[in-house]
Motif scaffolding. Structure first.
Motif, PDB file in Angstrom:
ATOM      1  N   GLY A 189       0.646  -1.284   0.049  1.00  0.00           N
ATOM      2  CA  GLY A 189       0.088  -0.110   0.060  1.00  0.00           C
ATOM      3  C   GLY A 189       0.850   1.057  -0.005  1.00  0.00           C
ATOM      4  N   PHE A 190       0.064   2.325  -0.202  1.00  0.00           N
ATOM      5  CA  PHE A 190       0.713   3.786  -0.141  1.00  0.00           C
ATOM      6  C   PHE A 190       0.983   4.055   1.201  1.00  0.00           C
ATOM      7  CE2 PHE A 190      -1.016   3.252  -4.382  1.00  0.00           C
ATOM      8  CZ  PHE A 190       0.062   3.561  -5.087  1.00  0.00           C
ATOM      9  N   ILE A 191       2.016   4.979   1.666  1.00  0.00           N
ATOM     10  CA  ILE A 191       2.035   5.506   2.861  1.00  0.00           C
ATOM     11  C   ILE A 191       1.623   6.758   2.930  1.00  0.00           C
ATOM     12  CG2 ILE A 191       3.803   6.246   4.673  1.00  0.00           C
ATOM     13  CD1 ILE A 191       5.780   4.163   3.192  1.00  0.00           C
ATOM     14  N   SER A 192       0.982   7.196   3.915  1.00  0.00           N
ATOM     15  CA  SER A 192       0.270   8.539   3.947  1.00  0.00           C
ATOM     16  C   SER A 192       1.165   9.801   4.152  1.00  0.00           C
ATOM     17  CB  SER A 192      -1.049   8.579   4.813  1.00  0.00           C
ATOM     18  OG  SER A 192      -0.224   8.499   6.329  1.00  0.00           O
ATOM     19  N   ILE A 193       0.968  10.865   4.221  1.00  0.00           N
ATOM     20  CA  ILE A 193       1.379  12.167   4.477  1.00  0.00           C
ATOM     21  C   ILE A 193       0.911  12.701   5.667  1.00  0.00           C
ATOM     22  CG2 ILE A 193       2.109  14.487   3.440  1.00  0.00           C
ATOM     23  CD1 ILE A 193       2.303  13.287   0.807  1.00  0.00           C
ATOM     24  N   LYS A 194       1.753  13.241   6.531  1.00  0.00           N
ATOM     25  CA  LYS A 194       1.406  13.684   7.911  1.00  0.00           C
ATOM     26  C   LYS A 194       0.544  12.787   8.941  1.00  0.00           C
ATOM     27  CE  LYS A 194      -0.594  18.372   9.141  1.00  0.00           C
ATOM     28  NZ  LYS A 194      -1.102  19.532   8.891  1.00  0.00           N
ATOM     29  N   TYR A 195      -0.813  12.237   8.257  1.00  0.00           N
ATOM     30  CA  TYR A 195      -1.394  11.573   9.237  1.00  0.00           C
ATOM     31  C   TYR A 195      -1.032   9.853   9.407  1.00  0.00           C
ATOM     32  CZ  TYR A 195      -3.570  15.857   8.324  1.00  0.00           C
ATOM     33  OH  TYR A 195      -3.936  17.463   8.440  1.00  0.00           O
ATOM     34  N   GLY A 196      -1.518   9.374  10.580  1.00  0.00           N
ATOM     35  CA  GLY A 196      -1.482   7.896  10.664  1.00  0.00           C
ATOM     36  C   GLY A 196      -0.369   7.457  11.124  1.00  0.00           C
ATOM     37  N   LYS A 197      -0.133   6.132  11.808  1.00  0.00           N
ATOM     38  CA  LYS A 197       0.824   5.961  12.536  1.00  0.00           C
ATOM     39  C   LYS A 197       2.228   6.044  12.104  1.00  0.00           C
ATOM     40  CE  LYS A 197      -1.952   2.309  14.882  1.00  0.00           C
ATOM     41  NZ  LYS A 197      -2.317   1.021  14.652  1.00  0.00           N
ATOM     42  N   ALA A 198       2.685   5.810  10.766  1.00  0.00           N
ATOM     43  CA  ALA A 198       4.103   6.015  10.347  1.00  0.00           C
ATOM     44  C   ALA A 198       3.775   6.715   8.927  1.00  0.00           C
ATOM     45  CB  ALA A 198       4.562   4.805  10.273  1.00  0.00           C
ATOM     46  N   PRO A 199       3.798   7.985   8.892  1.00  0.00           N
ATOM     47  CA  PRO A 199       3.544   8.788   7.897  1.00  0.00           C
ATOM     48  C   PRO A 199       4.920   8.963   6.974  1.00  0.00           C
ATOM     49  CG  PRO A 199       3.589  10.224   9.639  1.00  0.00           C
ATOM     50  CD  PRO A 199       3.399   9.100  10.191  1.00  0.00           C
ATOM     51  N   ILE A 200       4.923   9.322   5.842  1.00  0.00           N
ATOM     52  CA  ILE A 200       5.917   9.246   5.114  1.00  0.00           C
ATOM     53  C   ILE A 200       7.297  10.140   6.006  1.00  0.00           C
ATOM     54  CG2 ILE A 200       7.239  10.523   3.010  1.00  0.00           C
ATOM     55  CD1 ILE A 200       4.633   9.659   1.427  1.00  0.00           C
ATOM     56  N   GLU A 201       7.037  11.265   6.375  1.00  0.00           N
ATOM     57  CA  GLU A 201       7.979  12.092   7.167  1.00  0.00           C
ATOM     58  C   GLU A 201       8.666  11.148   8.123  1.00  0.00           C
ATOM     59  OE1 GLU A 201       4.330  14.756   6.136  1.00  0.00           O
ATOM     60  OE2 GLU A 201       4.786  12.907   6.558  1.00  0.00           O
ATOM     61  N   LYS A 202       8.184  10.512   9.095  1.00  0.00           N
ATOM     62  CA  LYS A 202       8.826   9.597  10.091  1.00  0.00           C
ATOM     63  C   LYS A 202       9.375   8.571   9.415  1.00  0.00           C
ATOM     64  CE  LYS A 202       7.591   6.816  13.914  1.00  0.00           C
ATOM     65  NZ  LYS A 202       8.824   5.997  14.083  1.00  0.00           N
ATOM     66  N   THR A 203       8.625   7.819   8.533  1.00  0.00           N
ATOM     67  CA  THR A 203       9.291   6.684   7.813  1.00  0.00           C
ATOM     68  C   THR A 203      10.506   6.993   7.201  1.00  0.00           C
ATOM     69  OG1 THR A 203       7.101   5.454   7.395  1.00  0.00           O
ATOM     70  CG2 THR A 203       9.012   4.926   5.945  1.00  0.00           C
ATOM     71  N   TYR A 204      10.650   8.288   6.420  1.00  0.00           N
ATOM     72  CA  TYR A 204      11.949   8.956   5.871  1.00  0.00           C
ATOM     73  C   TYR A 204      12.933   9.102   6.764  1.00  0.00           C
ATOM     74  CZ  TYR A 204      14.922  12.068   3.394  1.00  0.00           C
ATOM     75  OH  TYR A 204      16.334  12.645   2.778  1.00  0.00           O
ATOM     76  N   CYS A 205      12.687   9.760   8.000  1.00  0.00           N
ATOM     77  CA  CYS A 205      13.575   9.917   8.904  1.00  0.00           C
ATOM     78  C   CYS A 205      14.315   8.373   9.461  1.00  0.00           C
ATOM     79  CB  CYS A 205      12.974  10.597  10.200  1.00  0.00           C
ATOM     80  SG  CYS A 205      12.775  12.506   9.465  1.00  0.00           S
ATOM     81  N   ASP A 206      13.353   7.876   9.736  1.00  0.00           N
ATOM     82  CA  ASP A 206      13.806   6.199  10.313  1.00  0.00           C
ATOM     83  C   ASP A 206      14.521   5.704   9.194  1.00  0.00           C
ATOM     84  OD1 ASP A 206      12.196   6.887  12.693  1.00  0.00           O
ATOM     85  OD2 ASP A 206      10.748   5.483  11.828  1.00  0.00           O
ATOM     86  N   LEU A 207      14.110   5.556   7.937  1.00  0.00           N
ATOM     87  CA  LEU A 207      14.963   4.954   6.867  1.00  0.00           C
ATOM     88  C   LEU A 207      16.520   5.680   6.617  1.00  0.00           C
ATOM     89  CD1 LEU A 207      14.422   2.882   4.675  1.00  0.00           C
ATOM     90  CD2 LEU A 207      13.666   4.604   3.311  1.00  0.00           C
ATOM     91  N   ILE A 208      16.620   6.979   6.714  1.00  0.00           N
ATOM     92  CA  ILE A 208      17.817   7.687   6.306  1.00  0.00           C
ATOM     93  C   ILE A 208      18.728   7.459   7.746  1.00  0.00           C
ATOM     94  CG2 ILE A 208      17.123   8.969   4.458  1.00  0.00           C
ATOM     95  CD1 ILE A 208      17.446  11.528   6.249  1.00  0.00           C
ATOM     96  N   THR A 209      18.156   7.311   8.920  1.00  0.00           N
ATOM     97  CA  THR A 209      18.969   7.015  10.025  1.00  0.00           C
ATOM     98  C   THR A 209      19.679   5.865   9.858  1.00  0.00           C
ATOM     99  OG1 THR A 209      17.507   8.513  11.445  1.00  0.00           O
ATOM    100  CG2 THR A 209      18.964   6.747  12.571  1.00  0.00           C
ATOM    101  N   GLY A 210      18.850   4.583   9.406  1.00  0.00           N
ATOM    102  CA  GLY A 210      19.772   3.594   9.244  1.00  0.00           C
ATOM    103  C   GLY A 210      20.415   3.227   8.056  1.00  0.00           C
ATOM    104  N   PHE A 211      19.953   4.060   6.853  1.00  0.00           N
ATOM    105  CA  PHE A 211      20.621   3.896   5.977  1.00  0.00           C
ATOM    106  C   PHE A 211      20.835   5.465   5.009  1.00  0.00           C
ATOM    107  CE2 PHE A 211      17.732   0.141   6.483  1.00  0.00           C
ATOM    108  CZ  PHE A 211      18.707  -0.632   6.624  1.00  0.00           C
TER     109      PHE A 211
END
Length: 136
Positions: A56-78
């Protein structure tokens, strides 16, 4: 036409402008149009036929893990994934990414978490959506 179910709260133009500001770059028009219509969500349960195990598609701003949070988590590890926006995922936890890098702006990739490998998927978000729309 691509049918999306269970989208998060609808985005306003201001929400999207704030999102673009987060990445300090204008996003492709097709991406913007898609997200102003569908803020994340899932394909119908009977959807089959796409070569990747699309979830599925990740939401912007809303939801448990929006794109902004997912992005920050992703670039922290990679950190090598900086300027690649995670906008969707597959059932194996891999992320589909939209490039904002100068050398491949607008291209779509999938990040294979286990292999730590970036795989080319399509030349644009529009092409990606068109491919999803044609399967099933």
């Amino acid at each position: 036409m691509l049918i999306i179910e269970e989208s998060e709260k609808k985005l306003s133009q201001d929400d999207f402008f704030e999102f673009e500001s987060f990445f300090r770059r204008e996003l492709p028009e097709e991406f913007k149009r898609f997200y102003l219509t569908n803020n994340g969500g899932y394909l119908p349960e009977n959807f089959t036929g796409y070569p990747f195990l699309f979830n599925g598609f990740i939401s912007i701003k809303y939801g448990k893990a929006p794109i902004e949070k997912t992005y920050c988590d992703l670039i922290t590890g990679f950190p090598q994934l900086k300027n690649l926006i995670p906008f969707a995922d597959d059932s194996g936890g891999n992320c589909f990414l939209l490039s904002l890098r100068d050398e491949d702006y607008g291209k779509i990739y999938i990040w294979l978490m286990d292999e730590k490998k970036l795989i080319f998927v399509s030349d644009s978000f529009k092409e990606f959506i068109d491919e999803l729309s044609q399967v099933n």
